[in-house]
Design an enzyme around this catalytic site. Sequence first.
Site, short mmCIF file in Angstrom:
data_model
loop_
_atom_site.label_atom_id
_atom_site.label_comp_id
_atom_site.label_asym_id
_atom_site.label_seq_id
_atom_site.Cartn_x
_atom_site.Cartn_y
_atom_site.Cartn_z
N LEU A 53 45.85 67.46 18.48
CA LEU A 53 47.19 66.90 18.30
C LEU A 53 48.14 67.97 17.80
CD1 LEU A 53 46.36 63.57 16.38
CD2 LEU A 53 46.57 63.93 18.87
N LYS A 54 49.30 68.04 18.41
CA LYS A 54 50.35 68.92 17.90
C LYS A 54 50.96 68.24 16.67
CE LYS A 54 50.37 72.26 20.93
NZ LYS A 54 50.13 73.66 20.56
N ASN A 108 51.48 75.26 15.24
CA ASN A 108 52.35 76.29 15.81
C ASN A 108 53.35 76.85 14.79
OD1 ASN A 108 51.92 74.45 18.66
ND2 ASN A 108 51.65 76.66 18.79
N ASP A 116 45.75 81.26 15.80
CA ASP A 116 46.09 81.40 17.22
C ASP A 116 47.13 82.52 17.32
OD1 ASP A 116 47.23 81.18 19.73
OD2 ASP A 116 47.78 79.08 19.62
O1 SMG Z 1 47.22 74.91 28.29
O2 SMG Z 1 46.66 72.98 27.48
C1 SMG Z 1 47.29 74.03 27.44
C2 SMG Z 1 48.23 74.24 26.28
C3 SMG Z 1 47.53 74.14 25.00
O3 SMG Z 1 48.59 73.54 23.01
C4 SMG Z 1 48.41 74.39 23.82
N1 SMG Z 1 48.97 75.60 23.72
O4 SMG Z 1 49.64 76.93 20.52
O5 SMG Z 1 47.79 76.47 21.45
C5 SMG Z 1 49.01 76.49 21.47
C6 SMG Z 1 49.82 75.93 22.63
C7 SMG Z 1 50.88 76.84 23.05
C8 SMG Z 1 51.51 76.46 24.32
S1 SMG Z 1 53.14 76.08 24.21
C9 SMG Z 1 53.83 76.99 25.49
MG MG Z 2 47.96 76.98 19.19
#
Ligand code: SMG
Ligand code: MG
Length: 369
Positions: free
Chosen positions: A162-163, A191, A239
């Site tokens: 989940l974001k 993020n 990340d």
């Molecule tokens: O490819 O399913 C995917 C994206 C997964 O959440 C995802 N990526 O920070 O991990 C992360 C984000 C960044 C992508 S936003 C452009």
């Molecule tokens: Mg990430």
Amino acid sequence: MKVESITLHRVGMPLVRPFETSFGRETARDVLLVHLVSDTGEGWGECVAGSSPSYSSEYVDGCVQVIEHHLAPLLFRAADVSAGSLAALFTPVVGHRMAKAALEAAVLDAELRASGTSFARYLGAVRTEVDCGVSVGISTSIDDLLDEVQGYVDAGYRRIKLKIKPGWDLEPVRRVRERIGPDAALQVDANTAYSRRDIPHLGELDPANLLLIEQPFDEEDIASHVALAAAIETPVCLDESIVSVGVAIDAIERGATSIVNIKPGRVGGYLPAVAIHDACVERGIPVWCGGMLETGIGRAMNVALAALPGFTLPGDTSASDRYYAEDLTEPFVLVDGRLRVPDGPGSGVTVRTDLVRAWALAAPVLVRS
Ligand code: SMG
Ligand code: MG
């Protein structure tokens, strides 16, 4: 190989649903593709940069610039190019790892197609299929979020991510945990939306029994992640901060991260990604493969990487239909929560050049020596 030309294609990929993170909302993926022609054949690479510098300092226009004016000339000047020689060849250009990674992918694809070797075999894969997770964006309501999560659970995904952001964290996480049950694999990704004073608040996620919390603080703030990891039970996973093997080792040895998200685009390519994998395995740190809404081109290569032995957690290597109704290659389809690792030469997938042309956002840029 001798590189003869590089063509940069900019393609607008419509998303099946908007994707919202703590730094913004996307309704289409503005993706840069690299098509490389050499004396031994051709290869494709995908750039993970976004259209604006919001996830990272790199962005598509900048990547086009740096490839056209700084990186491609280095490739054309070299008498013999191979993926293994790129780190040394690209040293005159500082940073710009996403641009370098896109070129590395195209060089690797061309090199491996010419020798009849798959990405998986070349990188050291030990599995023929990989466990898949899915990244779920910030939603308009908790009810909508629960519906979306239920759809992915029903599709068979083996882990939900989940974001989160301030104001969208404890309650959505609690409700999703209640919905999917205590044993389902669940993790969160901030993020960089929080700061050090939020440590007690983030500690309130502990009862949700998450696999990990991904990158709550600024990418350059390793110290606050060390403090968080010491203060909460949920494992901390970096990340955005992990841009090189050196930073990965530093963050691990300082206790900032006990699990690492590896994204080839963020670290300069698949060979640096393997180096980080190896450093993590040596230190007993589990890794998983991140995602950047890749089309089938980048997805094929990521799935090959995710088949290496240290990738013990499901990655953000979802099926094509998580983002795209039609993919730029044959689609990746989830079977029992897994994707099959391509085993054909190079990436093992075929680029649909008709779609690359049909969805072009700009005229292709041809760069030659
Ligand atoms: O490819 O399913 C995917 C994206 C997964 O959440 C995802 N990526 O920070 O991990 C992360 C984000 C960044 C992508 S936003 C452009
Ligand atoms: Mg990430």
